[in-house]
Enzyme design. Structure first.
Site, PDB file in Angstrom:
ATOM      1  N   ASP A 484       0.618  -1.624  -0.703  1.00  0.00           N
ATOM      2  CA  ASP A 484       0.090  -0.367   0.180  1.00  0.00           C
ATOM      3  C   ASP A 484       1.020   1.488   0.575  1.00  0.00           C
ATOM      4  O   ASP A 484       1.697   1.510  -0.436  1.00  0.00           O
ATOM      5  CB  ASP A 484      -0.971   0.074   1.524  1.00  0.00           C
ATOM      6  N   ASP A 546     -10.600   2.307  -2.468  1.00  0.00           N
ATOM      7  CA  ASP A 546     -11.274   2.000  -1.389  1.00  0.00           C
ATOM      8  C   ASP A 546     -13.002   2.170  -1.216  1.00  0.00           C
ATOM      9  O   ASP A 546     -13.023   1.603  -0.363  1.00  0.00           O
ATOM     10  CB  ASP A 546     -10.508   2.975  -0.535  1.00  0.00           C
TER      11      ASP A 546
END
Length: 725
Positions: A484, A546
């Site tokens: 990430d 997301d």
């Protein structure tokens, strides 16, 4: 016209005329006899025979007006007032260049780009032409590197600039690809967005003047994707001409489209000039990222399918590029930071009982002196939190991976989340090495999400990341890594620092993915903030957004598919009400949308799922596993778009043409009104197909008459299987 060295019959050279051919595309240019400049002749449908060469224009007795011709590699300062592909600040301070043709080289196959991700292939797949240019005044040389993938209708180009002079220079702007198209009305299509709403398509008319987009975040970004399509106003998904350009790069970039005063349209893609200023001392070279350009005469869908096939076959290096992906459950939206050994073992048992194949432990597992119990501390301290994992990771992972998956002979796999490029000021790493964080002199370091960016241009930072990741992956049975990144780059020591960062990052990626080829790597950057071809070289899948809301994901995933194959998209079932939008949608819709991604999973705590929904999940997992091979390797057809229809539809056809899967959705209720028919595409019109076991029906009937389904409520969805008889 002769074929040089028999190179795949894709590159033809006749004196100083060059023709690059794919199955359905030709890319042609020549050397202007008077100026030594490269002139573009054609980029479009395949042509045969002699290519007509436009003479230099004559305007009121003036010849060779460079702003009125189609130039292949426009430099700056000699009368072409349009956007340049190259701007050099010479030692004297000016920005004039005069690159002229010198020679060419033909290569079998395709050379690597030093330090950069790039497409690849054998001499059976690809041929390469290198055109050598030289500025006799500064002794700067430019190599234009063209690689042709004939079966994909793709031309790939990069540029290498070398300072062969005696004085230092600075590269202020450098495009990987530039092309001038003839006068005609065109539209440009791009992918815009922000966090949690990435890849929304934007189509607009190409007006006179300059229009463009890019990123100065240090990364490709949520805001704009490094992709451009040009098309005629009449071009649709299935009909008309379309040109697609995809920059194989993860850093700051700029895309410009300029319609000049004469109506010629120039497209330029490359480094963002605000974040370059790359110094070249005598003997040094700067190589641009490469850009993939494809042509389609079968609409935007044909353009997309060419890019999808090329990326699957000749960009993604991972062994998992087209391999079936394990159904996973990620802990993030179910537990957030509240994880420990007990909760992970509990969720592992519940996941295995549902038929999940891979459990992913997300953020919150690390930090000793600065525990990662929120986003305020711990980044950089990649050791298990002893309060949460008193026995370390290995015993817990052993227990998890010993669990049998329901309805399967497999054991549960284990994966882990990391964010190696970042550091919290509240961390042992930052206390020891504050100089490792990017900064600009004495200016304060701006925190975002309570974190700073490590300077991956530094060798010691690269070694730190490679070493701790090697230790982590060697410490337990870890089969998957979610990598990430949750902020952009602000302060840097110089404009060149962002590209230097990219080179260091790619080195880290290349080292780790080569060292651990059996690990399934997933890219993430607060969702789709780095969904680009550069990442796909190393990571075969990317967390698309997301935003896990099913309706939003239809827009995001179909938008992303303009450039990227579904095999690269991570998509999960999440809890409702959705944590990003607050919307409640049926489990079937959430599952069916997630199945359109190559990596299907769940993003929830199974203990919080109702008994009714929990009973349905094993069936949905079985359906996802049936769908997955076709989604991973099949050709994708966008039958109707969510921006244009209440009934978006997507179809995949397997490579052997024997299986078809249709995803069909309804977004809003359809009250007291007939339903439209969904017409399939790409079938064999003479073949017979069974539709969910019914039929058979002819391909012609399915494409011309279509199928009709009804939904009782909003947010309806259906997955339909067709088998060729």
């Amino acid at each position: 016209m002769t074929i040089e060295n028999g190179i795949a019959k894709a590159i033809y050279v006749d004196g100083t005329k060059f023709v690059l051919n794919g199955r359905h595309v030709s890319y042609c240019f020549h050397v202007d006899d008077e100026t030594g400049d490269l002139r573009t002749d054609h980029f479009g449908g395949r042509v045969t025979g002699a290519i007509p060469v436009d003479p230099s224009p004559v305007v009121d007795g003036w010849t060779g007006m460079p702003d009125r011709v189609r130039r292949e590699f426009p430099d700056q300062g000699r009368g072409d007032f349009r956007i340049p592909a190259l701007r050099i600040r010479q030692a004297e301070g000016h920005t004039v260049s005069a690159l002229k043709y010198q020679s060419y080289t033909l290569l079998h196959g395709k050379p690597d780009l030093p330090g950069l991700p790039a497409t690849f292939g054998t001499e059976k797949d690809v041929s390469t032409l290198v055109v050598h240019l030289r500025d006799e005044y500064s002794s700067v040389t430019a190599d234009l590197i063209y690689s042709v993938f004939p079966e994909y209708n793709a031309i790939v180009r990069s540029v290498s600039i070398t300072n062969n002079g005696f004085q230092p220079i600075s590269i202020e702007a450098l495009a990987s690809f530039s092309t001038d198209l003839p006068y005609e009305d065109l539209e440009m299509i791009s992918l815009r967005g922000d966090w949690a709403r990435e890849a929304h398509r934007m189509r607009r008319k190409v007006e006179y003047g300059t229009q463009g987009f890019g990123s100065t975040t240090g990364f490709s970004s949520h805001l704009h994707n490094p992709f451009l399509a040009l098309a005629h106003p009449s071009t649709t998904e299935s009909q008309g001409e379309a040109w697609g350009f995809s920059l194989v790069y993860t850093g700051s970039f700029e895309v410009n489209v300029e319609k000049g005063s004469q109506g010629l349209t120039r497209a330029v893609l490359g480094f963002h000039p605000n974040q370059l200023s790359w110094p070249l001392s005598p003997g040094e070279t700067l190589t641009s990222p490469e850009c993939v350009a494809v042509y389609s005469n079968h609409g935007l869908g044909g353009m997309s399918r060419s890019l999808h096939r090329l990326f699957r076959d000749h960009l993604i290096k991972s062994k998992f590029a087209t391999a079936n992906r394990p159904v996973l459950l990620n802990s993030w939206e179910g537990l957030y930071f509240d994880i420990d050994e007990t909760s992970m073992i509990r969720i592992a048992k519940e996941s295995a009982a549902l038929g999940v194949k891979l459990l992913v432990m997300d953020d919150g597992w690390f930090g000793k002196d600065y525990p990662r119990t929120s986003d305020a501390a711990g980044l950089g301290d990649w050791v298990p939190n002893p309060a949460r994992f008193p026995n370390g990771l290995a015993p817990m992972v052993d227990q998890i991976t010993s669990l049998k998956v329901a309805n399967s002979s497999a054991n549960l796999l284990f994966g882990i989340w990391v964010e190696p490029e970042m550091v919290n000021p509240d961390s042992a790493l930052y206390r020891e090495h504050p100089e490792w964080a990017l900064h600009a002199g004495s200016y304060p370091r701006t925190e975002q999400r309570n974190q700073l960016v490590l300077n991956l241009a530094l060798l010691e930072v690269q070694e730190f990341i490679i070493n701790f990741m090697t230790d982590l992956l060697s410490s337990a049975k870890i089969s998957y890594v979610k990598w990430d990144l949750n902020r952009g780059i602000n302060e840097t020591s110089a404009p060149k620092a962002t590209h230097a960062y990219m080179l260091g990052m790619y080195k880290v990626f290349d080292t780790l993915t080569s060292r651990f080829p059996d690990v399934l790597w997933e890219g993430c950057a607060a969702g789709g903030g780095r969904f680009d071809p550069g990442i796909l070289q190393y990571f075969p899948q990317i967390w698309t957004s997301d935003d896990s809301d099913a309706v939003e994901r239809i827009f995001i995933q179909m938008g992303s598919s303009l450039a990227y194959p579904a095999s690269a998209m991570g998509a999960h079932i999440s809890a409702v009400p959705n944590h990003q939008t607050g919307r409640t949608t049926p489990l079937s819709l959430r599952a069916h949308v997630a199945m359109m991604g190559g990596s299907f999973g769940l993003e929830l705590d199974p203990s919080q799922v109702s008994a009714e929904e929990k009973a349905l999940i094993p069936e949905l997992i079985a359906l996802a596993e049936k769908v997955n091979p076709i989604v991973l390797t099949g050709d994708m057809w966008r039958l109707s778009l969510p921006e244009e229809s209440n009934w978006p539809a997507v179809q995949f056809i397997s490579q052997d043409q024997s299986q078809v899967v249709l995803f069909y959705f309804q977004l809003s209720p359809n009250v007291n009104h007939s339903m439209p028919r969904v017409r399939l595409q790409g079938l064999d019109e003479d073949a017979m197909y069974r539709v969910d076991g019914a039929g058979p029906y002819s391909g012609a009937m399915l494409m011309n008459l279509g199928l009709q389904y009804s939904f009782r409520t909003e947010y309806g969805s259906r997955v339909v299987f067709l088998e060729k008889q």
